[in-house]
Design an enzyme around this catalytic site. Sequence first.
Site, PDB file in Angstrom:
ATOM      1  N   THR A 142       7.604  37.463   3.014  1.00  0.00           N
ATOM      2  CA  THR A 142       6.457  38.317   2.649  1.00  0.00           C
ATOM      3  C   THR A 142       6.147  38.330   1.151  1.00  0.00           C
ATOM      4  O   THR A 142       5.070  38.784   0.759  1.00  0.00           O
ATOM      5  CB  THR A 142       6.723  39.772   3.084  1.00  0.00           C
ATOM      6  OG1 THR A 142       7.937  40.208   2.483  1.00  0.00           O
ATOM      7  CG2 THR A 142       6.794  39.892   4.585  1.00  0.00           C
TER       8      THR A 142
ATOM      9  N   GLU B  31      15.821  38.825   3.010  1.00  0.00           N
ATOM     10  CA  GLU B  31      14.749  38.874   4.022  1.00  0.00           C
ATOM     11  C   GLU B  31      14.762  37.609   4.880  1.00  0.00           C
ATOM     12  O   GLU B  31      14.545  37.669   6.103  1.00  0.00           O
ATOM     13  CB  GLU B  31      13.381  39.042   3.347  1.00  0.00           C
ATOM     14  CG  GLU B  31      12.237  39.075   4.363  1.00  0.00           C
ATOM     15  CD  GLU B  31      10.856  39.102   3.724  1.00  0.00           C
ATOM     16  OE1 GLU B  31      10.688  39.753   2.666  1.00  0.00           O
ATOM     17  OE2 GLU B  31       9.941  38.472   4.283  1.00  0.00           O
TER      18      GLU B  31
ATOM     19  N   CYS C 183       5.015  49.691  -3.279  1.00  0.00           N
ATOM     20  CA  CYS C 183       4.126  49.419  -2.149  1.00  0.00           C
ATOM     21  C   CYS C 183       4.457  50.410  -1.026  1.00  0.00           C
ATOM     22  O   CYS C 183       5.420  51.185  -1.131  1.00  0.00           O
ATOM     23  CB  CYS C 183       4.377  47.993  -1.653  1.00  0.00           C
ATOM     24  SG  CYS C 183       6.101  47.799  -1.123  1.00  0.00           S
TER      25      CYS C 183
ATOM     26  N   SER D 288       9.052  46.961  -6.047  1.00  0.00           N
ATOM     27  CA  SER D 288      10.253  47.806  -5.964  1.00  0.00           C
ATOM     28  C   SER D 288      10.560  48.515  -7.281  1.00  0.00           C
ATOM     29  O   SER D 288      11.604  49.164  -7.401  1.00  0.00           O
ATOM     30  CB  SER D 288      11.451  46.938  -5.555  1.00  0.00           C
ATOM     31  OG  SER D 288      11.481  45.759  -6.334  1.00  0.00           O
TER      32      SER D 288
HETATM   33  O1  0K2 Z   1      10.747  41.123  -3.427  1.00  0.00           O
HETATM   34  P1  0K2 Z   1      11.980  41.259  -2.636  1.00  0.00           P
HETATM   35  O2  0K2 Z   1      11.817  40.770  -1.225  1.00  0.00           O
HETATM   36  O3  0K2 Z   1      13.190  40.653  -3.293  1.00  0.00           O
HETATM   37  O4  0K2 Z   1      12.294  42.795  -2.432  1.00  0.00           O
HETATM   38  P2  0K2 Z   1      12.134  44.056  -3.353  1.00  0.00           P
HETATM   39  O5  0K2 Z   1      12.140  43.691  -4.794  1.00  0.00           O
HETATM   40  O6  0K2 Z   1      13.163  45.018  -2.899  1.00  0.00           O
HETATM   41  O7  0K2 Z   1      10.699  44.617  -3.031  1.00  0.00           O
HETATM   42  C1  0K2 Z   1      10.427  45.277  -1.845  1.00  0.00           C
HETATM   43  C2  0K2 Z   1      10.059  44.311  -0.798  1.00  0.00           C
HETATM   44  C3  0K2 Z   1      10.944  44.428   0.395  1.00  0.00           C
HETATM   45  C4  0K2 Z   1      10.544  43.544   1.499  1.00  0.00           C
HETATM   46  O8  0K2 Z   1       9.550  42.845   1.502  1.00  0.00           O
HETATM   47 FE1  SF4 Z   2       6.353  46.098   0.249  1.00  0.00          FE
HETATM   48 FE2  SF4 Z   2       7.863  44.098   1.146  1.00  0.00          FE
HETATM   49 FE3  SF4 Z   2       6.480  45.581   2.827  1.00  0.00          FE
HETATM   50 FE4  SF4 Z   2       5.213  43.943   1.174  1.00  0.00          FE
HETATM   51  S1  SF4 Z   2       6.581  43.369   2.839  1.00  0.00           S
HETATM   52  S2  SF4 Z   2       4.627  46.049   1.700  1.00  0.00           S
HETATM   53  S3  SF4 Z   2       6.526  44.063  -0.647  1.00  0.00           S
HETATM   54  S4  SF4 Z   2       8.181  46.265   1.510  1.00  0.00           S
END
Ligand code: 0K2
Ligand code: SF4
Length: 314
Positions: free
Chosen positions: A171, A133, A19, A273
């Site tokens: 989120t 988060e 993303c 991610s």
């Molecule tokens: O989905 P998660 O919040 O565990 O995080 P990631 O897998 O690192 O994906 C990126 C989202 C980061 C923040 O929203």
């Molecule tokens: Fe990507 Fe997390 Fe931001 Fe959504 S909140 S755009 S998943 S990094």
Amino acid sequence: MSASLPPLTVLLASPRGFCAGVDRAIQAVEDALIRTNRPVYVRHEIVHNGQVVRDLKRKGAVFVEDLAQIPDGAVAIFSAHGVPRSVEQEAKRRGLAVLDATCPLVRRVHVEARRQTQAGREVILIGHRDHVEVEGTVGQVKGTVHVVGSVAEALTVQVATPDRVAYVTQTTLSVDDTREIIAALKERFPAIEGPDVKTICYATQNRQMAVRVITERADRVIVCGARNSSNSNRLREVAEHRGCPALLMEDLRDLTLAFIDGARVIGLTAGASAPEIMVQQALRQLAEWRRVSVEEVRVTEEGTRFAPVDFARL
Ligand code: 0K2
Ligand code: SF4
């Protein structure tokens, strides 16, 4: 490839994978490694993906969980998931050069939670208690934040001022589960304020929508993503809740012949991610086992981009 096995249709989800917040966070680490001679430290995995972290380690980044592990004089990068105020303050006190890769959409939740507190409302954060988060968002608000992770918790959470309550969300939640939790909160606190599911970010929502469409045709779903990635796990659950067996593929060893046994249509996606190379690895593996035809299932276009992380302080 066995000629006796039936062909396999792979429904490739779109959107899938990185993303805008993940792109921006990874780019910040890459840029820091090029633009400064100082050691580059990242607090927490920049995003929850082992391949991404290993790649950045190879290029010179050092990953730590605690700010105390970052030496004076180093560059300190905060991960996409955000940090509590205490971490920002400690970095400032120590005079560390900070690059804040907190996703702007996570930051938006911080701002909204603070606004509600300042307006005199108790804040309920819908999210997973131990997730980084959530720790960050809770720590961005002065005063109590109640974390609620399920309908059961929504039905039992105790607040001091039931007529002055607001909620925000992590989120990367399941849209369906969050709607149920919000409904339970509204039953208990009719005056509750909140953004509905709008603070579940666009990337999370779009990837879940694509999996929902794919499960209408697929016998199985493969989700590329790490076990500690919230949004990737939610994609797996979206498929499973629709009765479609799903596999979280952290690396190729997770993908077994047994998983696709008897399947004719496989859905393939990746969490926000997970790099595209993981999807390509899965496709190559499937093509070694079966005659594969790939069909892209595009549910929407994504054009979101964020301005790069501010390097002014380096
Ligand atoms: O989905 P998660 O919040 O565990 O995080 P990631 O897998 O690192 O994906 C990126 C989202 C980061 C923040 O929203
Ligand atoms: Fe990507 Fe997390 Fe931001 Fe959504 S909140 S755009 S998943 S990094």
